[in-house]
Structures are given as C-alpha cells and as structure tokens.
Design a protein around this motif. Structure first.
Motif, PDB file in Angstrom:
ATOM      1  N   ARG A   3       0.817  -1.224   0.000  1.00 52.68           N
ATOM      2  CA  ARG A   3       0.000   0.000   0.000  1.00 52.68           C
ATOM      3  C   ARG A   3       0.849   1.272   0.000  1.00 52.68           C
ATOM      4  O   ARG A   3       0.348   2.345  -0.316  1.00 52.68           O
ATOM      5  CB  ARG A   3      -0.934   0.020   1.210  1.00 52.68           C
ATOM      6  CG  ARG A   3      -2.195  -0.798   1.015  1.00 52.68           C
ATOM      7  CD  ARG A   3      -3.153  -0.628   2.174  1.00 52.68           C
ATOM      8  NE  ARG A   3      -3.553   0.752   2.403  1.00 52.68           N
ATOM      9  CZ  ARG A   3      -4.481   1.395   1.709  1.00 52.68           C
ATOM     10  NH1 ARG A   3      -5.095   0.785   0.706  1.00 52.68           N
ATOM     11  NH2 ARG A   3      -4.788   2.642   2.000  1.00 52.68           N
TER      12      ARG A   3
ATOM     13  N   THR B   3      -8.680   5.470  -1.473  1.00 53.22           N
ATOM     14  CA  THR B   3     -10.077   5.761  -1.177  1.00 53.22           C
ATOM     15  C   THR B   3     -10.663   4.614  -0.358  1.00 53.22           C
ATOM     16  O   THR B   3     -10.485   3.447  -0.709  1.00 53.22           O
ATOM     17  CB  THR B   3     -10.874   5.935  -2.485  1.00 53.22           C
ATOM     18  OG1 THR B   3     -10.409   7.122  -3.135  1.00 53.22           O
ATOM     19  CG2 THR B   3     -12.353   6.078  -2.206  1.00 53.22           C
ATOM     20  N   ALA B   4     -11.341   4.969   0.730  1.00 60.44           N
ATOM     21  CA  ALA B   4     -11.960   3.954   1.576  1.00 60.44           C
ATOM     22  C   ALA B   4     -13.254   3.456   0.927  1.00 60.44           C
ATOM     23  O   ALA B   4     -13.554   3.777  -0.222  1.00 60.44           O
ATOM     24  CB  ALA B   4     -12.242   4.547   2.954  1.00 60.44           C
ATOM     25  N   LYS B   5     -14.016   2.684   1.660  1.00 59.59           N
ATOM     26  CA  LYS B   5     -15.286   2.177   1.150  1.00 59.59           C
ATOM     27  C   LYS B   5     -16.210   3.336   0.802  1.00 59.59           C
ATOM     28  O   LYS B   5     -16.465   4.217   1.623  1.00 59.59           O
ATOM     29  CB  LYS B   5     -15.950   1.280   2.199  1.00 59.59           C
ATOM     30  CG  LYS B   5     -17.221   0.615   1.706  1.00 59.59           C
ATOM     31  CD  LYS B   5     -17.794  -0.308   2.771  1.00 59.59           C
ATOM     32  CE  LYS B   5     -19.082  -0.960   2.267  1.00 59.59           C
ATOM     33  NZ  LYS B   5     -19.671  -1.866   3.302  1.00 59.59           N
ATOM     34  N   ILE B   6     -16.677   3.363  -0.433  1.00 68.42           N
ATOM     35  CA  ILE B   6     -17.482   4.479  -0.924  1.00 68.42           C
ATOM     36  C   ILE B   6     -18.892   4.432  -0.331  1.00 68.42           C
ATOM     37  O   ILE B   6     -19.532   3.382  -0.285  1.00 68.42           O
ATOM     38  CB  ILE B   6     -17.568   4.449  -2.465  1.00 68.42           C
ATOM     39  CG1 ILE B   6     -16.189   4.705  -3.069  1.00 68.42           C
ATOM     40  CG2 ILE B   6     -18.571   5.470  -2.980  1.00 68.42           C
ATOM     41  CD1 ILE B   6     -15.647   6.089  -2.813  1.00 68.42           C
ATOM     42  N   LYS B   7     -19.351   5.604   0.121  1.00 61.46           N
ATOM     43  CA  LYS B   7     -20.742   5.759   0.575  1.00 61.46           C
ATOM     44  C   LYS B   7     -21.460   6.579  -0.492  1.00 61.46           C
ATOM     45  O   LYS B   7     -21.209   7.780  -0.638  1.00 61.46           O
ATOM     46  CB  LYS B   7     -20.774   6.446   1.932  1.00 61.46           C
ATOM     47  CG  LYS B   7     -20.092   5.626   3.023  1.00 61.46           C
ATOM     48  CD  LYS B   7     -20.099   6.338   4.361  1.00 61.46           C
ATOM     49  CE  LYS B   7     -19.392   5.488   5.427  1.00 61.46           C
ATOM     50  NZ  LYS B   7     -19.335   6.192   6.724  1.00 61.46           N
TER      51      LYS B   7
ATOM     52  N   SER C 256     -17.765  10.618   2.260  1.00 59.82           N
ATOM     53  CA  SER C 256     -18.045   9.781   1.084  1.00 59.82           C
ATOM     54  C   SER C 256     -17.124   8.574   0.978  1.00 59.82           C
ATOM     55  O   SER C 256     -17.433   7.603   0.296  1.00 59.82           O
ATOM     56  CB  SER C 256     -17.919  10.617  -0.193  1.00 59.82           C
ATOM     57  OG  SER C 256     -16.559  10.935  -0.449  1.00 59.82           O
ATOM     58  N   GLY C 257     -15.973   8.641   1.631  1.00 62.20           N
ATOM     59  CA  GLY C 257     -14.969   7.582   1.479  1.00 62.20           C
ATOM     60  C   GLY C 257     -13.777   8.036   0.662  1.00 62.20           C
ATOM     61  O   GLY C 257     -12.692   7.479   0.774  1.00 62.20           O
TER      62      GLY C 257
END
Length: 397
Positions: free
Chosen positions: A131, A183-187, A229-230
C-alpha cells in the motif's frame, strides 16, 4: 576593516538565507527536527497525546483526534492552494503551453513511476507493505524550492522553472493517486452529494459569480460531503479551487489574488503544523539497521535513486530524441542536481504515508523513517551537486 564591517560580512550568508525562498525550506527543517526531538525526549508522551488522544468533543464525530483534524481538515487548505496554483499554471502559466509542457510531464511521470517500481521491487510483493507504493512518488515543492533559494544564482532561472513545473505536475499526479488508490469504502449517498455540490460550484463559475464567499461556503459544504463519502477529504480542496474563476466580472484577478492571500498561511502555518504533527518518528531503541528494514529502505531508495534516475533519464532522453531540450543555460551536472532535489518528498510523502499505514502504528513509524531519511539524503545530495557544479560555458560569439 572595522569590527562592524567584519560582523556584517560574517552575517551576510545568513541574511541571504532569510531574504530568499530558502526560508520556507529552513522552517520545515526546523519543524521536522523539533518534532523528532519532541517524539524522542521527555515530551514524547505529551507529544503523542496532543495529537492522538481522543478529543472530549468534536463537531464532526469522524474527526475525533487533533491529528485527524490536521490531516483531513487543515490539509484541505494545503490542497486548495495546490489546486489554485495548478489551475493558474494550466490557464495562464507554464502548463498552458503544450510544447513547454512536454519536458516536465515526461520528467514528472518518470519521476513517479520509477520510485514506485523500486519500492515494489524491494518490498517483494508483501501485501502488508504494498500500500505504500506511492509514498516515494511525490516531490515537496516548498522544500525543494527552499533548497534552490539557498543556492542563489548558482541555479539558472530556466532550471528553477523546470523544477517548479515538474513539482506541480508531480502534485497533479499525487492528487490523482490519492483520489483513485487511497479511497476507503465508498458511501454512495455522500458521493452523490459531493458531485451535486461540485456541480453547483461549477455552475457559479459558469454564471460568472464573482463573490468569493459563495465559493468558500460551497467549498466547506463540499469538504463535509467528500469527508463522509470515502474519498479522502483533501480532494475537496483541489475540486473547490478549480471552480474559482480566474477573474471577477470587472476584470480584477480573483484566483491569483486568492492564491497570493493564502500562500503565506499555507507555507508558514498549514504545512509546518502538518509537519510537526507527522514528522515525529520515534527513534528510541532503533539502530542503523532499522533503516534497512524493507519498508523504510524501499521508500528511501525510491526517493533517492528512483526520483533521481527517473527525472534525469527523462530529460536526457527527451533531448537526445529531439522531443524537448533541457533548460537553456543548464549543464547536465545541474540537471542531475535538480533531479536529486526531486527526491525531497516530505509533506506529500508523509501525507500519503498516513493514508497507507495510518492504521498500523509500527508500519507508520517505519514509513516516516524512510521518508525523512530519503528526503534528507536527496536534499544533501542535490545541494552538494548544484553547489559544486560549474556553470555551463556559453559558446563564444
């Protein structure tokens, strides 16, 4: 010679430091050293608690530590200023000329790809470390230009412009990397809200609304939406900056005036605050061997070797293939020195490290160690090369 004149002569080099662009780089060096001292001395506990202890109350529950407020909120101002600078350069600066753009784009691309490749090669495909591939891909504009300021007229103006333009293109690449790879989990609800607010800002621009307060208000709402939003919240700063008009209806520069108004705050408050909160690597109990652990070694090698080889190689090939010449009046040794300075990652590298390893304290400390070591070596290497490089001899006649 009088005592007064001797003192004046002795002080001249130090006065020159603070009358040039060098002061921003010197401030970052001082802040980084202060953070390391705090993290390794009697103040280690209070230093850690100041930034990482949970706040008793926060207006945004997601930001429950001072460290998160700095990295997700304060740094949005940094990215807003970066966005303003990039837009100005694209619309009316060095990036607006397609021919002038070829060399810095090639150099920046190679200077991001090769460090990432070196990083991946050293960590050996370890999924826990992969990462961090983008950490050595970034260049710190303020730090690099600060070192150039120390060198004064030893670096020709066209060479300075190349370094600045490569760093700006580099920043564009770093922003895209953050948006797409960290980017994290998208909301979806918040993401759609972000798109709607962003469209509203574009509409304001299209309608020639010249009141700055509407862009500031819209930018704040956009930041809140992106935060939830993520997608990393600092991307909102870049998007909001791109919506700011170049000029007001009466022709008064709006974007440039705003950039000039914020650049001082950015250089002397935002970035130093971020540096103090993030550069405090804990060195207690670490030997020299810690630098040769896979993660710090991969980051440092990417910054010192990858950046240098990538940028220099791109400039060399561009000239040899007739795509674009190197900066006028600049020798190959000076190009080498500039390439080494591109390995000063610091602010953007530390920022990407927080996103890559922020959830793992041990790996995060290793990443910071690699960033600081790579930045220091690149700074010293680039400075010495440019300090000793003879000027390019111009042909007679």
């Amino acid at each position: 010679m009088t005592e007064t004149s001797l003192l004046a002569q002795a002080a001249r080099p130090f006065r020159a430091l603070f009358e040039s662009d060098a002061k921003e780089g010197l401030l970052l060096i001082a802040v980084a050293l202060a953070a390391i001292a705090a993290a390794n001395g009697a103040l280690a506990g209070p230093y850690h608690d100041l930034f990482h202890a949970e706040l008793s109350w926060s207006p945004i529950a997601k930001l429950d530590t001072l460290h998160l407020w700095i990295n997700d909120a304060v740094m949005a101002v940094f990215f807003f200023v970066v966005g303003l600078e990039v837009k100005r350069e694209l619309m009316a600066g060095d990036l607006s000329d397609p021919q002038a753009l070829r060399l810095p784009v090639m150099a920046a691309f190679a200077g991001m790809a090769l460090p990432a490749a070196i990083f991946v090669a050293i960590v050996g495909g370890d999924p826990q470390l992969d990462r961090g591939w983008a950490i050595p891909a970034a260049t710190d504009i303020a730090f690099a230009m600060g070192v150039i300021g120390l060198l004064g007229k030893r670096v020709p103006l066209p060479a300075r412009l190349l370094l600045l333009t490569v760093a700006i293109v580099d920043d564009i690449g770093a922003v895209l990397i953050i948006a797409f790879f960290y980017t994290a989990k998208i909301k979806l609800v918040w993401l759609f809200a972000s798109v709607a607010v962003g469209a509203g800002l574009v509409l304001l621009n299209w309608l020639h609304v010249g009141r700055l307060r509407w862009y500031v208000l819209g930018g704040l709402v956009l930041w809140v939406c992106v935060l939830h939003s993520g997608v990393h919240a600092t991307i909102a700063g870049v998007l909001a900056a791109f919506a700011v008009p170049m000029r007001q209806n009466d022709g008064t520069p709006l974007l440039e005036n705003l950039e000039h108004a914020l650049v001082g705050w950015n250089a002397y408050l935002v970035v130093p605050l971020f540096a103090f909160a993030n550069a405090g690597v804990d060195l207690r109990g670490l030997g020299v061997g810690a630098l040769f652990a896979p993660l710090p070694l991969a980051i440092a090698a990417g910054l010192v070797i990858g950046k240098q080889a990538g940028v220099f190689g791109a400039v060399f090939l561009a000239e040899r293939l007739g795509i674009a010449p190197r900066p006028a009046g600049t020798s190959w040794v000076q190009v080498w020195g500039l390439s080494a300075l591109c390995g000063i990652g610091f602010t953007m590298s530390l920022f990407i490290a927080t996103m890559a390893f922020g959830g793992d304290d041990a790996l995060y400390e290793q990443a910071k160690l690699g960033v600081l070591a790579g930045t220091l070596l690149s700074l010293l290497f680039g400075y010495v090369i440019l300090r000793l490089a003879p000027p390019l001899e111009q042909p007679a006649g």
